[in-house]
Design a protein around this motif. Structure first.
Motif, short mmCIF file in Angstrom:
data_model
loop_
_atom_site.label_atom_id
_atom_site.label_comp_id
_atom_site.label_asym_id
_atom_site.label_seq_id
_atom_site.Cartn_x
_atom_site.Cartn_y
_atom_site.Cartn_z
N GLY A 1 6.67 4.41 4.99
CA GLY A 1 7.43 4.90 6.14
C GLY A 1 6.80 6.14 6.75
O GLY A 1 5.90 6.75 6.18
N LEU A 2 7.31 6.52 7.89
CA LEU A 2 6.77 7.63 8.65
C LEU A 2 6.78 8.93 7.85
O LEU A 2 5.85 9.71 7.91
CB LEU A 2 7.57 7.79 9.94
CG LEU A 2 7.11 8.88 10.91
CD1 LEU A 2 5.68 8.62 11.35
CD2 LEU A 2 8.04 8.94 12.11
N PHE A 3 7.82 9.18 7.06
CA PHE A 3 7.94 10.44 6.35
C PHE A 3 7.67 10.32 4.86
O PHE A 3 7.85 11.27 4.12
CB PHE A 3 9.33 11.05 6.58
CG PHE A 3 9.56 11.38 8.02
CD1 PHE A 3 8.93 12.45 8.60
CD2 PHE A 3 10.39 10.58 8.79
CE1 PHE A 3 9.14 12.76 9.94
CE2 PHE A 3 10.61 10.88 10.12
CZ PHE A 3 9.97 11.97 10.70
N SER A 4 7.24 9.17 4.40
CA SER A 4 6.99 9.01 2.98
C SER A 4 5.65 9.63 2.60
O SER A 4 4.74 9.69 3.39
CB SER A 4 7.02 7.54 2.59
OG SER A 4 5.96 6.84 3.19
N ARG A 5 5.59 10.08 1.38
CA ARG A 5 4.35 10.64 0.86
C ARG A 5 3.80 9.68 -0.18
O ARG A 5 4.54 9.05 -0.91
CB ARG A 5 4.64 11.98 0.19
CG ARG A 5 5.07 13.03 1.20
CD ARG A 5 5.10 14.39 0.57
NE ARG A 5 3.80 14.68 -0.02
CZ ARG A 5 3.60 15.53 -1.01
NH1 ARG A 5 4.59 16.18 -1.54
NH2 ARG A 5 2.40 15.73 -1.50
N LYS A 6 2.50 9.62 -0.24
CA LYS A 6 1.88 8.80 -1.26
C LYS A 6 2.09 9.45 -2.61
O LYS A 6 1.93 10.65 -2.77
CB LYS A 6 0.38 8.67 -0.99
CG LYS A 6 0.06 7.91 0.27
CD LYS A 6 -1.43 7.90 0.50
CE LYS A 6 -1.71 7.28 1.85
NZ LYS A 6 -3.07 7.52 2.28
N ASP A 7 2.44 8.66 -3.58
CA ASP A 7 2.60 9.09 -4.96
C ASP A 7 2.14 7.91 -5.80
O ASP A 7 2.91 7.00 -6.09
CB ASP A 7 4.06 9.46 -5.25
CG ASP A 7 4.24 10.10 -6.62
OD1 ASP A 7 3.25 10.21 -7.37
OD2 ASP A 7 5.38 10.46 -6.94
N TRP A 8 0.86 7.92 -6.11
CA TRP A 8 0.23 6.75 -6.71
C TRP A 8 -0.20 7.00 -8.15
O TRP A 8 -0.54 8.12 -8.54
CB TRP A 8 -1.03 6.36 -5.94
CG TRP A 8 -0.82 5.82 -4.58
CD1 TRP A 8 0.33 5.34 -4.04
CD2 TRP A 8 -1.83 5.68 -3.58
NE1 TRP A 8 0.11 4.89 -2.76
CE2 TRP A 8 -1.21 5.10 -2.45
CE3 TRP A 8 -3.17 5.97 -3.51
CZ2 TRP A 8 -1.91 4.81 -1.28
CZ3 TRP A 8 -3.86 5.70 -2.35
CH2 TRP A 8 -3.24 5.11 -1.24
N ASN A 9 -0.23 5.93 -8.90
CA ASN A 9 -0.85 5.90 -10.22
C ASN A 9 -2.11 5.05 -10.07
O ASN A 9 -2.03 3.86 -9.77
CB ASN A 9 0.09 5.29 -11.25
CG ASN A 9 1.31 6.15 -11.44
OD1 ASN A 9 1.21 7.37 -11.49
ND2 ASN A 9 2.47 5.54 -11.52
N VAL B 1 -1.51 10.87 -8.69
CA VAL B 1 -1.88 11.76 -7.59
C VAL B 1 -0.92 11.56 -6.43
O VAL B 1 -0.38 10.48 -6.22
CB VAL B 1 -3.34 11.54 -7.13
CG1 VAL B 1 -4.31 12.12 -8.13
CG2 VAL B 1 -3.64 10.07 -6.94
N LYS B 2 -0.73 12.64 -5.67
CA LYS B 2 0.24 12.61 -4.58
C LYS B 2 -0.39 13.04 -3.27
O LYS B 2 -1.40 13.74 -3.25
CB LYS B 2 1.40 13.56 -4.90
CG LYS B 2 2.17 13.20 -6.13
CD LYS B 2 3.26 14.21 -6.41
CE LYS B 2 3.99 13.86 -7.69
NZ LYS B 2 5.08 14.80 -7.96
N GLY B 3 0.25 12.64 -2.18
CA GLY B 3 -0.14 13.07 -0.84
C GLY B 3 -1.56 12.68 -0.48
O GLY B 3 -2.05 11.62 -0.85
N GLY B 4 -2.24 13.58 0.24
CA GLY B 4 -3.62 13.33 0.66
C GLY B 4 -4.58 13.21 -0.51
O GLY B 4 -5.61 12.55 -0.40
N ASP B 5 -4.23 13.83 -1.63
CA ASP B 5 -5.09 13.72 -2.81
C ASP B 5 -5.11 12.30 -3.36
O ASP B 5 -6.06 11.90 -4.02
CB ASP B 5 -4.62 14.68 -3.91
CG ASP B 5 -4.86 16.14 -3.55
OD1 ASP B 5 -5.74 16.41 -2.69
OD2 ASP B 5 -4.18 17.01 -4.12
N ALA B 6 -4.08 11.53 -3.08
CA ALA B 6 -4.01 10.15 -3.55
C ALA B 6 -5.13 9.33 -2.92
O ALA B 6 -5.83 8.58 -3.61
CB ALA B 6 -2.65 9.53 -3.24
N THR B 7 -5.31 9.46 -1.63
CA THR B 7 -6.37 8.72 -0.94
C THR B 7 -7.75 9.18 -1.42
O THR B 7 -8.64 8.36 -1.67
CB THR B 7 -6.25 8.89 0.58
OG1 THR B 7 -4.95 8.45 0.98
CG2 THR B 7 -7.29 8.07 1.32
#
Length: 116
Positions: free
Chosen positions: A2-10, A29-35
């Protein structure tokens, strides 16, 4: 997302050590660090296979890495099918999701190793 969701990946990487031993390496990792973490994992020569999961355990992306040429093609195919369901990956995801660890590495316990 979604527009306001943040990445929070394993991010899970399977690293070939030898024919009968692969290592599961996981990182939350979360946010821009995830990418950045995903791209970094894809650019390193070691991973045989990688996968990205969200915090509910849903598989978002997966694929072979540069190191897959060191493993047998049959093992790589089987790993692609079975990776999300292996006990080692499930335990790694649980540790990452719960916050017990933000990075973890352990041997992959799996019945798909090539027979000697």
């Amino acid at each position: 997302m979604g527009l306001f969701s943040r990445k929070d990946w394993n991010i899970i990487a399977i690293i070939f050590q030898r024919g009968d031993l692969y290592t599961v390496s996981g990182q939350r990792v979360k946010g821009g660090d995830a990418t950045k973490a995903r791209d970094g994992a894809e650019d390193t020569p070691a991973p045989s296979f990688g996968a990205i999961f969200d915090q509910s355990g849903k598989l978002l992306e997966s694929g072979t890495g540069p190191g897959h040429i060191q493993a047998s093609p049959d093992a790589v195919k089987k790993l692609e099918r079975e990776l999300p369901m292996t006990k080692t990956v499930q335990e790694t995801l649980k540790a990452l999701e719960s916050g017990a660890a933000d990075k973890i590495a352990k041997p992959l316990i799996w019945n798909g190793y090539p027979k000697k």
